[in-house]
Design a protein around this motif. Sequence first.
Motif, PDB file in Angstrom:
ATOM      1  N   GLY A  70     -25.643  -0.330  38.994  1.00 20.73           N
ATOM      2  CA  GLY A  70     -26.704  -0.660  39.939  1.00 20.73           C
ATOM      3  C   GLY A  70     -26.981  -2.141  40.014  1.00 20.73           C
ATOM      4  N   LEU A  71     -26.981  -2.819  38.857  1.00 26.50           N
ATOM      5  CA  LEU A  71     -27.242  -4.258  38.845  1.00 26.50           C
ATOM      6  C   LEU A  71     -26.138  -5.012  39.573  1.00 26.50           C
ATOM      7  N   GLN A  72     -24.895  -4.594  39.375  1.00 27.03           N
ATOM      8  CA  GLN A  72     -23.789  -5.252  40.056  1.00 27.03           C
ATOM      9  C   GLN A  72     -23.898  -5.094  41.567  1.00 27.03           C
ATOM     10  N   ARG A  73     -24.245  -3.900  42.019  1.00 24.80           N
ATOM     11  CA  ARG A  73     -24.369  -3.674  43.460  1.00 24.80           C
ATOM     12  C   ARG A  73     -25.528  -4.479  44.055  1.00 24.80           C
ATOM     13  N   LEU A  74     -26.597  -4.613  43.287  1.00 29.83           N
ATOM     14  CA  LEU A  74     -27.731  -5.398  43.765  1.00 29.83           C
ATOM     15  C   LEU A  74     -27.344  -6.858  43.934  1.00 29.83           C
ATOM     16  N   ILE A  75     -26.688  -7.445  42.938  1.00 33.11           N
ATOM     17  CA  ILE A  75     -26.311  -8.856  43.008  1.00 33.11           C
ATOM     18  C   ILE A  75     -25.293  -9.090  44.115  1.00 33.11           C
ATOM     19  N   GLU A  76     -24.329  -8.174  44.249  1.00 31.44           N
ATOM     20  CA  GLU A  76     -23.338  -8.308  45.319  1.00 31.44           C
ATOM     21  C   GLU A  76     -24.012  -8.247  46.688  1.00 31.44           C
ATOM     22  N   SER A  77     -25.041  -7.399  46.824  1.00 32.26           N
ATOM     23  CA  SER A  77     -25.737  -7.296  48.107  1.00 32.26           C
ATOM     24  C   SER A  77     -26.483  -8.575  48.447  1.00 32.26           C
ATOM     25  N   LEU A  78     -26.802  -9.376  47.434  1.00 30.69           N
ATOM     26  CA  LEU A  78     -27.489 -10.649  47.652  1.00 30.69           C
ATOM     27  C   LEU A  78     -26.522 -11.787  47.944  1.00 30.69           C
ATOM     28  N   GLY A  79     -25.213 -11.467  48.002  1.00 30.82           N
ATOM     29  CA  GLY A  79     -24.225 -12.463  48.398  1.00 30.82           C
ATOM     30  C   GLY A  79     -23.585 -13.221  47.265  1.00 30.82           C
ATOM     31  N   HIS A  80     -23.664 -12.712  46.036  1.00 26.50           N
ATOM     32  CA  HIS A  80     -23.083 -13.403  44.890  1.00 26.50           C
ATOM     33  C   HIS A  80     -22.093 -12.492  44.169  1.00 26.50           C
ATOM     34  N   THR A  81     -21.199 -13.102  43.429  1.00 26.12           N
ATOM     35  CA  THR A  81     -20.189 -12.355  42.684  1.00 26.12           C
ATOM     36  C   THR A  81     -20.762 -11.897  41.348  1.00 26.12           C
ATOM     37  N   CYS A  82     -20.505 -10.647  40.993  1.00 29.74           N
ATOM     38  CA  CYS A  82     -20.959 -10.114  39.714  1.00 29.74           C
ATOM     39  C   CYS A  82     -19.835  -9.286  39.106  1.00 29.74           C
ATOM     40  N   LEU A  83     -19.438  -9.624  37.906  1.00 27.37           N
ATOM     41  CA  LEU A  83     -18.388  -8.903  37.190  1.00 27.37           C
ATOM     42  C   LEU A  83     -19.010  -7.981  36.153  1.00 27.37           C
ATOM     43  N   VAL A  84     -18.491  -6.791  36.062  1.00 29.14           N
ATOM     44  CA  VAL A  84     -18.830  -5.881  34.971  1.00 29.14           C
ATOM     45  C   VAL A  84     -17.632  -5.901  34.027  1.00 29.14           C
ATOM     46  N   VAL A  85     -17.821  -6.415  32.825  1.00 29.75           N
ATOM     47  CA  VAL A  85     -16.692  -6.711  31.949  1.00 29.75           C
ATOM     48  C   VAL A  85     -16.513  -5.613  30.904  1.00 29.75           C
ATOM     49  N   ALA A  86     -15.277  -5.467  30.456  1.00 27.14           N
ATOM     50  CA  ALA A  86     -14.938  -4.465  29.445  1.00 27.14           C
ATOM     51  C   ALA A  86     -15.393  -4.951  28.071  1.00 27.14           C
ATOM     52  N   PRO A  87     -16.296  -4.243  27.396  1.00 28.72           N
ATOM     53  CA  PRO A  87     -16.790  -4.705  26.091  1.00 28.72           C
ATOM     54  C   PRO A  87     -15.689  -4.818  25.041  1.00 28.72           C
ATOM     55  N   SER A  88     -14.706  -3.910  25.078  1.00 29.98           N
ATOM     56  CA  SER A  88     -13.661  -3.920  24.054  1.00 29.98           C
ATOM     57  C   SER A  88     -12.723  -5.102  24.188  1.00 29.98           C
ATOM     58  N   LEU A  89     -12.725  -5.792  25.337  1.00 31.48           N
ATOM     59  CA  LEU A  89     -11.819  -6.919  25.566  1.00 31.48           C
ATOM     60  C   LEU A  89     -12.537  -8.262  25.523  1.00 31.48           C
ATOM     61  N   ILE A  90     -13.786  -8.273  25.077  1.00 30.11           N
ATOM     62  CA  ILE A  90     -14.519  -9.535  24.941  1.00 30.11           C
ATOM     63  C   ILE A  90     -14.075 -10.233  23.659  1.00 30.11           C
ATOM     64  N   PRO A  91     -13.582 -11.481  23.738  1.00 34.08           N
ATOM     65  CA  PRO A  91     -13.165 -12.197  22.517  1.00 34.08           C
ATOM     66  C   PRO A  91     -14.328 -12.366  21.556  1.00 34.08           C
ATOM     67  N   LYS A  92     -14.061 -12.128  20.298  1.00 32.39           N
ATOM     68  CA  LYS A  92     -15.099 -12.277  19.260  1.00 32.39           C
ATOM     69  C   LYS A  92     -14.518 -13.040  18.081  1.00 32.39           C
ATOM     70  N   LYS A  93     -15.339 -13.921  17.507  1.00 29.51           N
ATOM     71  CA  LYS A  93     -14.928 -14.668  16.319  1.00 29.51           C
ATOM     72  C   LYS A  93     -15.055 -13.788  15.085  1.00 29.51           C
ATOM     73  N   ALA A  94     -14.044 -13.839  14.253  1.00 29.71           N
ATOM     74  CA  ALA A  94     -14.039 -12.974  13.070  1.00 29.71           C
ATOM     75  C   ALA A  94     -15.195 -13.271  12.126  1.00 29.71           C
ATOM     76  N   GLY A  95     -15.605 -14.522  12.049  1.00 26.12           N
ATOM     77  CA  GLY A  95     -16.669 -14.892  11.113  1.00 26.12           C
ATOM     78  C   GLY A  95     -18.066 -14.823  11.692  1.00 26.12           C
ATOM     79  N   ASP A  96     -18.193 -14.413  12.937  1.00 29.65           N
ATOM     80  CA  ASP A  96     -19.509 -14.356  13.584  1.00 29.65           C
ATOM     81  C   ASP A  96     -20.159 -13.021  13.247  1.00 29.65           C
ATOM     82  N   ARG A  97     -21.139 -13.024  12.371  1.00 25.59           N
ATOM     83  CA  ARG A  97     -21.786 -11.795  11.918  1.00 25.59           C
ATOM     84  C   ARG A  97     -23.229 -11.669  12.412  1.00 25.59           C
ATOM     85  N   VAL A  98     -23.652 -12.539  13.313  1.00 25.00           N
ATOM     86  CA  VAL A  98     -25.012 -12.504  13.830  1.00 25.00           C
ATOM     87  C   VAL A  98     -24.969 -12.047  15.286  1.00 25.00           C
ATOM     88  N   LYS A  99     -25.743 -11.034  15.614  1.00 29.62           N
ATOM     89  CA  LYS A  99     -25.764 -10.506  16.970  1.00 29.62           C
ATOM     90  C   LYS A  99     -27.214 -10.379  17.435  1.00 29.62           C
TER      91      LYS A  99
END
Length: 375
Positions: A70-99
Amino acid sequence: MGHFNEAFIGIDTAKLRNAVAVAEAGRTGEVRYLGEIDTSEAAMRKLVASLSAKHRKLTFCYEAGPTGYGLQRLIESLGHTCLVVAPSLIPKKAGDRVKTNRRDAEGLARLLRAGELTAVWIPDSRHEAMRELTRARDAARQDLTRKRQQVSSMLLRLGRHYPGIKTWNARHRCWLANLKLDHREQRFALEEMLQAERQASERIGRLEQAIREAFADWSLAPIVPALMAMRGIDLVAAVTILAEIGDLSRFESPRQLMAYLGLVPSERSTGESVRRGGITKAGNGRARRVLVEAAWSYRHPPRVGYEKQAHVSAAPRAAREIAWKAQVRLTKRFRTLSRKGKKSTVVATAIARELAAFIWAIFREMSNTRTAAPA
């Protein structure tokens, strides 16, 4: 800050409030955390309007998840690009333990600016509705399995064993109805479990009927009869596969589809060492499970059963030819791998991987036919 700057906005979505961060264009552009805003449409419109007044071009992104599209469709309707990204393919640092929400939003903004995020395919609202229907049927099927397991577990505790081979057919239900138990409480509990099992079975029937009625005016409806020519794939399985995967034309080769479904072997190689493990199980698990279930039917010799003949006859000629080619190859492949001593589960997974390639071929053939038809 100039009006003609480009900005990249990362949104960490949640049920009630979204965390928002902005990354200015350029390698050294500033990354600022804007805080959290309500998930309401009015709040998002206000945010987009505020950012549009300061930047010429805006690109948004957020992770695919339970908040939907829904959020993506709303932003696209306002004339801007919005990507919904795959969580499993987001690069993560091995030593980053704070979220935290703030770190997630800022990280998304930075990675979006760097072009390191992989966008998922966005279905239209009609396609998403079909997906919800097939997932409701899948949930009902799992619920039915649990209800039947509860009955079996109770009878096992009481030492009552069904003498037949196949369960939950007419004979087995008759045996359950005439079963004599020692205590009234046990009989009451069994009757309640059987009633729950019947209700779950009826629920599946209603959902399957809804799928049969709904897919007729679906955008991918012409592909469904073609897929039903494949062995092990009925109407529900065909609709589920298409609803979960979506437009197969975005895969340039069968290997890309196999990788998307997580049916390719994992690998960890370095130097001269090559190590391959089990399948990656990435991508859509529901579609992968349907394909593995269909793959088990290829352990039998190639043939078209009496009930399957009507579905095969209704499919286009090109789909029938591909389906028969798949039968001949995959049944032989199943026997060959079994003779080599491979586990049956491993063999079925390998067959499911090749089955995905034949489905890709049918989709491509049908798409080419539909494109060439107007000419």
